[in-house]
Design an enzyme around this catalytic site. Structure first.
Site, PDB file in Angstrom:
ATOM      1  CB  CYS A 130      -0.776  -0.079   1.264  1.00 17.01           C
ATOM      2  SG  CYS A 130      -1.871   1.425   1.230  1.00 17.01           S
ATOM      3  CB  CYS A 133      -0.686   2.492   3.991  1.00 16.42           C
ATOM      4  SG  CYS A 133      -2.098   1.831   3.424  1.00 16.42           S
ATOM      5  CG  ASP A 134       3.604   1.104   4.322  1.00 14.13           C
ATOM      6  OD1 ASP A 134       2.706   1.442   5.450  1.00 14.13           O
ATOM      7  OD2 ASP A 134       3.001  -0.349   3.922  1.00 14.13           O
TER       8      ASP A 134
END
Ligand code: NAP
Length: 300
Positions: A130, A133-134
């Site tokens: 992701c 997200c990261d």
């Protein structure tokens, strides 16, 4: 005792909850992780009819509020198993067995893995599924994205704003994703395409330090020193726990057509977890409505 239990709080499940609750049914949504499913990580949605631009997070926030305001309950717990007892349906959830008239399975999909040694150990230590997200953990660093679909293209675009360099590795020389996005990426100086190539090895023990890439046509093997690799090679269904109850196809999708009826009366499948041709946000939402109306007895 509920009228409808929806399994999964992604777009299909929450849309089903909106329609079921608005029809006056007692609706419970069971979600084993966070509400939202895959779309919650999409930085921008610009193909949902009637909404020009919205982030996945905002979209889901609105949908969840709409479902709860209509009267649906959301419980963060997994549906571990389901069984039928006459017309009643029973859903095992921890120590409880919840009873209902209809079940709507909207379990979505999970990220497909590359299947490499070390992939699991290095997940969260350089390997991610992701970018939204990261991505921030890799600010100013060199990263790679693997895949050729819209997710990979979108991830590469997003990471190009955060990372020093982004390698986009795809196993063919043509992308599956939209040309418009490919063209945008071609304009960017810090994005480099590595085509006809696959990742064959992840390097590093405690933290990813690089990847080995092989050109499938020329057989040339090279190492890229990257701190992060974002795997975007599609998703797959996760329906094994329901295999004994509803029929699955050979790829693990729940057998159900556009009417969302499964092989078992009173159990419906909506969204990406069912056999279908088009996996889009709008078709997931449509499935939620169709399944809920069927569960309410409002379709043929
Ligand atoms: P996808 O369209 O299925 O693409 C997966 C990509 O990964 C393909 O290019 C595939 O290569 C490659 N791949 C699969 N297995 C691989 C492996 N083992 N090793 C290396 N490469 C592998 O998946 P997606 O990009 O996640 O998109 C899923 C759906 O969501 C699509 O319908 C997509 O259009 C939609 N989506 C839409 C948007 C948007 O509209 N903004 C954004 C994201 C996703 P091949 O091409 O060679 O098969």
């Amino acid at each position: 005792m509920y009228d409808i239990i929806v399994v999964g709080a992604g777009t299909a499940g929450l849309s089903a909850a909106v329609y079921g609750a608005r029809a006056g049914k007692r609706v419970l949504v069971l979600e084993q992780k966070n509400a939202g499913g895959q779309i919650v990580n999409s930085p921008e949605i610009d193909n949902y009819p009637g909404i020009k631009h919205i982030s996945g997070f905002e979209f889901i926030q609105g949908l969840q509020e709409q479902a709860e305001e209509a009267g649906a309950q959301i419980r963060y717990a997994p549906a571990e198993a389901i069984r039928c007892e006459g017309e009643k349906k029973l859903v095992r959830c921890g120590a409880e067995e919840l009873s209902c008239d209809s079940i709507i399975l909207a379990t979505g999909m999970v990220y497909r893995k590359l299947g490499l040694d070390q992939e699991e150990q290095l997940t969260g230590k350089g390997v991610s599924y992701c970018a939204v997200c990261d991505g921030a953990f890799f600010r100013g660093k060199d990263t790679a994205v693997v895949g050729g679909g819209n997710t990979a293209l979108e991830d590469a675009l997003y990471l190009s704003e955060v990372c020093r360099k982004v390698w986009l590795i795809h196993r063919r020389d043509r992308f599956r994703g939209e040309n418009a996005m490919v063209n945008k990426l071609l304009q960017l100086k810090n994005v480099e395409f590595v085509l006809d190539s696959v990742v064959t090895e992840l390097r590093g023990k405690e933290q990813l330090s690089g990847i080995i890439v092989k050109n499938r046509i020329l057989g040339i093997v090279s190492e890229l020193s990257v701190s992060g690799v974002f795997v975007a090679v599609g998703q797959m269904p996760e329906n094994e726990r329901f295999r004994d109850v509803v029929e699955l196809d050979s790829n693990g999708y729940i057998k159900a057509d556009e009417s969302c009826h499964t092989s078992v009366p009173g159990i419906y499948a909506a969204g990406d977890c069912r056999t279908k041709q088009v996996h889009q946000l709008v078709t997931a939402a449509a499935d939620g409505a169709v399944a809920a109306l069927a569960a309410c007895g409002q379709t043929e």
